[in-house]
Design a protein around this motif. Structure first.
Motif, PDB file in Angstrom:
ATOM      1  N   THR A 110       1.013  -0.980  -0.341  1.00  0.00           N
ATOM      2  CA  THR A 110      -0.066   0.225  -0.034  1.00  0.00           C
ATOM      3  C   THR A 110       0.964   1.257   0.046  1.00  0.00           C
ATOM      4  O   THR A 110       0.934   2.265  -0.577  1.00  0.00           O
ATOM      5  CB  THR A 110      -0.998   0.017   1.050  1.00  0.00           C
ATOM      6  N   LEU A 111       1.878   1.135   0.926  1.00  0.00           N
ATOM      7  CA  LEU A 111       2.323   2.806   0.837  1.00  0.00           C
ATOM      8  C   LEU A 111       3.704   2.671  -0.374  1.00  0.00           C
ATOM      9  O   LEU A 111       3.647   3.661  -0.632  1.00  0.00           O
ATOM     10  CB  LEU A 111       3.623   2.107   2.146  1.00  0.00           C
TER      11      LEU A 111
ATOM     12  N   LYS B 188       2.475   2.177  -3.767  1.00  0.00           N
ATOM     13  CA  LYS B 188       2.030   3.221  -4.080  1.00  0.00           C
ATOM     14  C   LYS B 188       0.721   4.457  -4.203  1.00  0.00           C
ATOM     15  O   LYS B 188       0.195   4.875  -5.074  1.00  0.00           O
ATOM     16  CB  LYS B 188       0.575   1.965  -4.805  1.00  0.00           C
ATOM     17  N   LEU B 189       1.395   4.551  -2.938  1.00  0.00           N
ATOM     18  CA  LEU B 189       0.677   5.924  -1.817  1.00  0.00           C
ATOM     19  C   LEU B 189       1.366   6.872  -2.938  1.00  0.00           C
ATOM     20  O   LEU B 189       1.958   7.393  -2.500  1.00  0.00           O
ATOM     21  CB  LEU B 189       0.969   5.762  -0.939  1.00  0.00           C
ATOM     22  N   ARG B 190      -0.081   8.220  -3.570  1.00  0.00           N
ATOM     23  CA  ARG B 190       0.544   8.983  -4.005  1.00  0.00           C
ATOM     24  C   ARG B 190      -0.163  10.107  -3.505  1.00  0.00           C
ATOM     25  O   ARG B 190      -1.147  10.370  -4.539  1.00  0.00           O
ATOM     26  CB  ARG B 190       1.173   9.545  -5.631  1.00  0.00           C
ATOM     27  N   THR B 191      -0.561  10.622  -2.755  1.00  0.00           N
ATOM     28  CA  THR B 191      -1.217  11.716  -2.174  1.00  0.00           C
ATOM     29  C   THR B 191      -0.312  12.813  -0.798  1.00  0.00           C
ATOM     30  O   THR B 191       0.814  12.472  -0.821  1.00  0.00           O
ATOM     31  CB  THR B 191      -2.089  11.090  -1.512  1.00  0.00           C
TER      32      THR B 191
ATOM     33  N   ALA C 282      -2.667  10.172   3.647  1.00  0.00           N
ATOM     34  CA  ALA C 282      -1.843   9.317   3.908  1.00  0.00           C
ATOM     35  C   ALA C 282      -2.226   8.846   5.067  1.00  0.00           C
ATOM     36  O   ALA C 282      -1.986   7.800   5.597  1.00  0.00           O
ATOM     37  CB  ALA C 282       0.014   9.273   3.292  1.00  0.00           C
TER      38      ALA C 282
ATOM     39  N   LEU D  16      -5.522   7.360   5.635  1.00  0.00           N
ATOM     40  CA  LEU D  16      -5.671   6.512   5.106  1.00  0.00           C
ATOM     41  C   LEU D  16      -5.371   5.368   5.907  1.00  0.00           C
ATOM     42  O   LEU D  16      -5.896   4.165   6.004  1.00  0.00           O
ATOM     43  CB  LEU D  16      -5.758   6.377   3.755  1.00  0.00           C
TER      44      LEU D  16
END
Length: 99
Positions: free
Chosen positions: A71-72, A74-77, A82, A85
């Motif tokens: 998950t971490l 692919k995280l682009r925010t 984050a 989430l």
């Protein structure tokens, strides 16, 4: 350290964080006790290490699940989103593990 102390928060950590906290009377980071050949742990220190390990285990398991799900990576925010989430994912992971 200053941010945690100002917020009145603390953290449980492994032995890698020993010596990082500068105030021994009011520690922000709680670490366990290390044994060596010359210095054996007392029963109280062993109990303290066990209590610390019990407190850290759910968090370690939660991050292990997040790493397995990738998950971490692919995280682009925004970091604030984050954090929300990750909190939600850790709650769901704990519910699933306890089920």
């Amino acid at each position: 350290m200053a941010h945690l102390r100002a917020a009145g928060l603390g953290a449980l950590a492994d032995l890698g964080f020993r010596g990082l906290d500068d105030d021994a009377r009011d520690p922000v980071i709680v670490t366990g006790f290390a044994a060596s050949r010359a210095h054996k742990l007392t029963p109280g220190q062993k109990t303290a290490n066990h209590v610390l390990a019990v407190g850290r285990a759910p968090v370690e398991h939660g991050f292990a699940h997040l790493k397995n799900w990738r998950t971490l990576t692919k995280l682009r925010t925004d970091p604030a989103r984050a954090t929300l989430l990750l909190r939600a994912l850790l709650v769901l992971t704990n519910l699933e593990v306890n089920r």
